[in-house]
Design a protein around this motif. Structure first.
Motif: not given
Length: 430
Positions: A130-138, A356-361
């Motif tokens: 719940k604390d993760l932002d789905p939009h940061d993931f592919t 990595p699947v996260r843009k922020s990574a």
């Protein structure tokens, strides 16, 4: 645009040769701390848990760094990571779960999810993200982590497929480089101009039954480009024999049968094993690829190459996710590790072998390079294959029928009808 030089009928038998173009292959299994199997001991104490993890063998060299980094943040945890090759990976994961002896954390390809979650072998993640932002993931990989409305995997890897092109062959033929808004028809016309029969070919495809993931990387984007799909929207009925699907099958197979812009023998080709070597030897002008392809061309400074979004901006996404098996002994500690791993600073630093699947990574080396950032930008145009049970058998049937069209044994419509019939029969067995 930018350029540079340089898986079901669930017994224990399941087709597991599937893999995103860039997953890699590995050596024999390695256990970082203990040579035994995944979870043979009793659960460790709550204060000093032992967390067992399974990953692909292409992570083998990176395992010591992961263990060391996790130890710094969780000094009381004994992290044990076992790596193994893709061949037989899913079979082993399922047999271990059926035996009640799974690891605490199991990394799987998104294409394996339905085979395990569909048989209630995995714990859901919904209450833990719940604390993760789905939009940061592919998006394609995040969506592929769900089945029947529940999330069963935490994404950590997301590969995007683009088109690589050989600038030397383009320049010699006086053909302009592909543009961002090019279509499948544009690709065909370019491929015609770049083909010199017996010497070089305009585009490379994969059709080998031995490597279904590579075939889907070649075929699925064409299907989507023609507004076709494998199933209807809720995956309850096959749609591949709709007019759009038949047109896509015809277009893709005619690259070989009619226009002959792909190499002879492509019916037995895989992208990684066969097409990539032809590309770097200036015998294939264009082909789909992802991180592994990028790393390959960067090892050939003599090449003059470029990248562009795939025609019609459709690419097949490939991804890997962290799952928690039902028989895991330390589920909460396992979740803690997986959530730690996907933190941007950890994912970016420790994912040196896969994207990595996260843009922020991706704001650190090597992901911050222009080449890697282009692959990241392509993630918005990726789609995943269906997350349905018995997909492995369905996929095998699709490829077998494609082979029949390629070899002149069936028409596109007859092949598509057979595909749909087989897929619907397998849907009923779920």
């Amino acid at each position: 645009m930018r350029s540079r030089k340089w898986f079901n009928r669930l017994g224990i038998t399941i087709l597991t040769g599937m893999m995103l173009v860039a997953s890699g292959c590995g050596s024999s299994p390695v256990n970082q701390t203990d040579p035994g199997t995944a979870n043979t001991s009793s659960p460790s104490s709550k204060d000093n848990p032992t967390v067992t993890v399974w990953m692909g063998s292409w992570w083998q060299d990176q395992v010591p760094k992961i263990v060391e980094a996790y130890k710094k943040d969780h000094p009381n945890v004994n992290l044990k990571i076992e790596t193994m090759p893709i061949n037989g990976y899913l079979d082993k994961a399922i047999s271990t779960e059926l035996g009640g002896n799974s690891p605490d954390v199991l990394a799987i390809d998104t294409l394996f999810l339905a085979a395990m979650a569909g048989k209630e072998m995995l714990e859901p993640w919904d209450d833990y993200v719940k604390d993760l932002d789905p939009h940061d993931f592919t998006k394609a990989i995040w969506d592929a982590s769900f089945m029947n409305g529940k999330m069963y995997g935490l994404p950590y890897r997301g590969e995007s497929n683009v088109f690589f092109y050989n600038k030397t062959l383009f320049d010699e033929a006086g053909v302009p480089y592909p543009k961002e808004d090019w279509t499948q028809e544009d690709m065909l016309e370019i491929a015609k101009k770049l083909t010199i029969p017996g010497k070089q070919y305009g585009v490379g495809i994969a059709a080998a039954t031995s490597d279904p993931a590579n075939v889907m990387t070649s075929f699925a984007p064409v299907l989507w480009s023609f507004n076709g799909d494998f199933f209807n929207k809720d995956n309850t009925e096959a749609a591949i024999n709709n007019p759009e699907g038949v047109k896509a099958i015809q277009f893709w197979t005619e690259l070989y049968t009619k226009y002959k812009v792909v190499p002879e023998g492509s019916t037995n080709f895989a992208l990684t094993k066969d097409v990539q070597p032809l590309f770097v030897s200036n015998k294939v002008a264009m082909m789909p690829g992802s991180t592994s392809m990028l790393k390959l061309v960067q090892q050939h400074p003599e090449m003059n190459w470029g990248m562009q979004y795939a025609p019609d901006k459709f690419g097949r996404a490939g991804g890997w996710i962290w799952t928690i098996p039902k028989s895991a002994k330390n589920k909460e500690a396992g979740r803690e590790f997986a959530l730690w791993f996907v933190q941007p600073e950890n994912l970016g630093a420790l994912s040196s072998v896969t994207f990595p699947v996260r843009k922020s990574a991706t704001n650190m080396a090597p992901w911050d390079s222009q080449d890697m950032q282009f692959l990241q930008s392509a993630s918005q145009y990726q789609r995943s294959l269906p997350i349905v049970q018995n997909w492995s058998e369905m996929q095998a049937g699709i490829i077998n029928e494609l082979q029949k069209v390629l070899t002149g044994g069936k028409s596109p419509q007859d092949a598509a009808d057979t595909m749909a019939k087989q897929m619907n029969e397998l849907l009923k067995k779920q």
